[in-house]
Design a protein around this motif. Structure first.
Motif, PDB file in Angstrom:
ATOM      1  N   PRO A   1      31.075 -25.117  15.383  1.00  0.00           N
ATOM      2  CA  PRO A   1      32.180 -26.067  15.221  1.00  0.00           C
ATOM      3  C   PRO A   1      32.971 -26.290  16.512  1.00  0.00           C
ATOM      4  O   PRO A   1      33.449 -27.405  16.767  1.00  0.00           O
ATOM      5  N   VAL A   2      33.112 -25.252  17.331  1.00  0.00           N
ATOM      6  CA  VAL A   2      33.812 -25.397  18.610  1.00  0.00           C
ATOM      7  C   VAL A   2      33.047 -26.346  19.523  1.00  0.00           C
ATOM      8  O   VAL A   2      33.620 -27.251  20.143  1.00  0.00           O
TER       9      VAL A   2
ATOM     10  N   GLU B   1      20.904 -30.185   6.575  1.00  0.00           N
ATOM     11  CA  GLU B   1      22.127 -30.424   5.820  1.00  0.00           C
ATOM     12  C   GLU B   1      23.274 -29.544   6.313  1.00  0.00           C
ATOM     13  O   GLU B   1      24.425 -29.979   6.340  1.00  0.00           O
ATOM     14  N   ARG B   2      22.936 -28.336   6.727  1.00  0.00           N
ATOM     15  CA  ARG B   2      23.987 -27.455   7.249  1.00  0.00           C
ATOM     16  C   ARG B   2      24.553 -28.024   8.548  1.00  0.00           C
ATOM     17  O   ARG B   2      25.771 -28.033   8.757  1.00  0.00           O
TER      18      ARG B   2
ATOM     19  N   ARG C   1      30.787 -40.815  16.436  1.00  0.00           N
ATOM     20  CA  ARG C   1      32.183 -40.407  16.405  1.00  0.00           C
ATOM     21  C   ARG C   1      33.011 -41.426  15.636  1.00  0.00           C
ATOM     22  O   ARG C   1      32.918 -42.625  15.877  1.00  0.00           O
ATOM     23  N   GLY C   2      33.817 -40.926  14.712  1.00  0.00           N
ATOM     24  CA  GLY C   2      34.681 -41.807  13.942  1.00  0.00           C
ATOM     25  C   GLY C   2      35.901 -42.265  14.724  1.00  0.00           C
ATOM     26  O   GLY C   2      36.147 -41.815  15.821  1.00  0.00           O
TER      27      GLY C   2
ATOM     28  N   ARG D   1      30.084 -33.507  10.032  1.00  0.00           N
ATOM     29  CA  ARG D   1      31.113 -34.224   9.260  1.00  0.00           C
ATOM     30  C   ARG D   1      32.470 -33.544   9.398  1.00  0.00           C
ATOM     31  O   ARG D   1      33.503 -34.210   9.521  1.00  0.00           O
ATOM     32  N   ALA D   2      32.478 -32.218   9.391  1.00  0.00           N
ATOM     33  CA  ALA D   2      33.736 -31.479   9.534  1.00  0.00           C
ATOM     34  C   ALA D   2      34.375 -31.716  10.896  1.00  0.00           C
ATOM     35  O   ALA D   2      35.600 -31.653  11.040  1.00  0.00           O
TER      36      ALA D   2
END
Length: 201
Positions: free
Chosen positions: A122-123, A170-171, A200-201, A177-178
């Motif tokens: 995540p980082v 999926e992982r 990127r959103g 997404r997070a």
């Protein structure tokens, strides 16, 4: 520097020349992976960081497709080879565990996130997200599975000490997404590889 990061850098410094020889022309026999790279090149706009670029092969292929690409790699020996073999392109030593230069139109990370422990993924993805412009494109390539292997010998028989994390698409998509990405496509490559396209959103 964390032990796993230092071990990864030392390992790839050790095998750099053998790795470059082993991977030379490898994409010639991988048409679906070449197609993923072409699609990325067609869709991306602006500078692209090839993160974990190794000897610069994919960076050079992107540049040949008209992309303003530069490479980043943890291994100084890999960067030295990339600069030697592709003198017209920019390569620098760096880690995906640190912030990337930006703003970028795209990030390519092929089979380099595989060495990052789960708790740091995540980082890394947050660094990618912050470096990208709004609507910027990310392409990840990785091994598929549910285990971690310790690689102690590789390319040319040289000693290595790297952990290789195999993950389910999926992982990885959940992590993306997070981090604020929209996952646009998932390509399975045979039974043990995957490429994810995210924006990127």
């Amino acid at each position: 520097m964390s032990d796993w990061l230092a071990d990864t850098r030392t390992s790839y410094d050790t095998v750099a020349a053998s790795y470059a020889e082993h991977t030379r022309g490898l994409l010639d026999g991988l048409p679906h992976l070449r197609a993923a790279l072409r699609l990325f090149a067609e869709e991306v706009s602006g500078p692209v960081a090839d993160v974990g670029c190794g000897p610069g092969t994919t960076t050079a292929l992107l540049a040949g497709l008209g992309v303003d690409a530069f490479g980043i790699d943890l291994s100084p020996a890999m960067v030295e080879l990339a600069r030697r073999d592709h003198p017209g392109l920019r390569f620098e030593v760096g880690s995906m565990t640190e912030p990337l230069p930006g703003p970028l139109g795209g990030v390519l990370s092929w089979w380099s996130l595989i060495h990052v422990p789960d708790e740091l993924v995540p980082v890394v993805l947050s660094h990618f997200h912050r470096a990208l412009r709004p609507d910027g494109l990310l392409q990840l390539g990785f091994h598929v599975g549910d285990r971690t292997n310790l690689k102690t010998r590789g390319y040319g028989g040289h000693p290595m000490k790297v952990h290789v994390h195999l993950r389910q698409p999926e992982r990885v998509a959940e992590w993306l997404r997070a981090a604020g990405f929209t996952v646009e496509a998932r390509w399975l490559l045979g039974e043990d590889g995957a490429v994810l396209f995210a924006r990127r959103g």
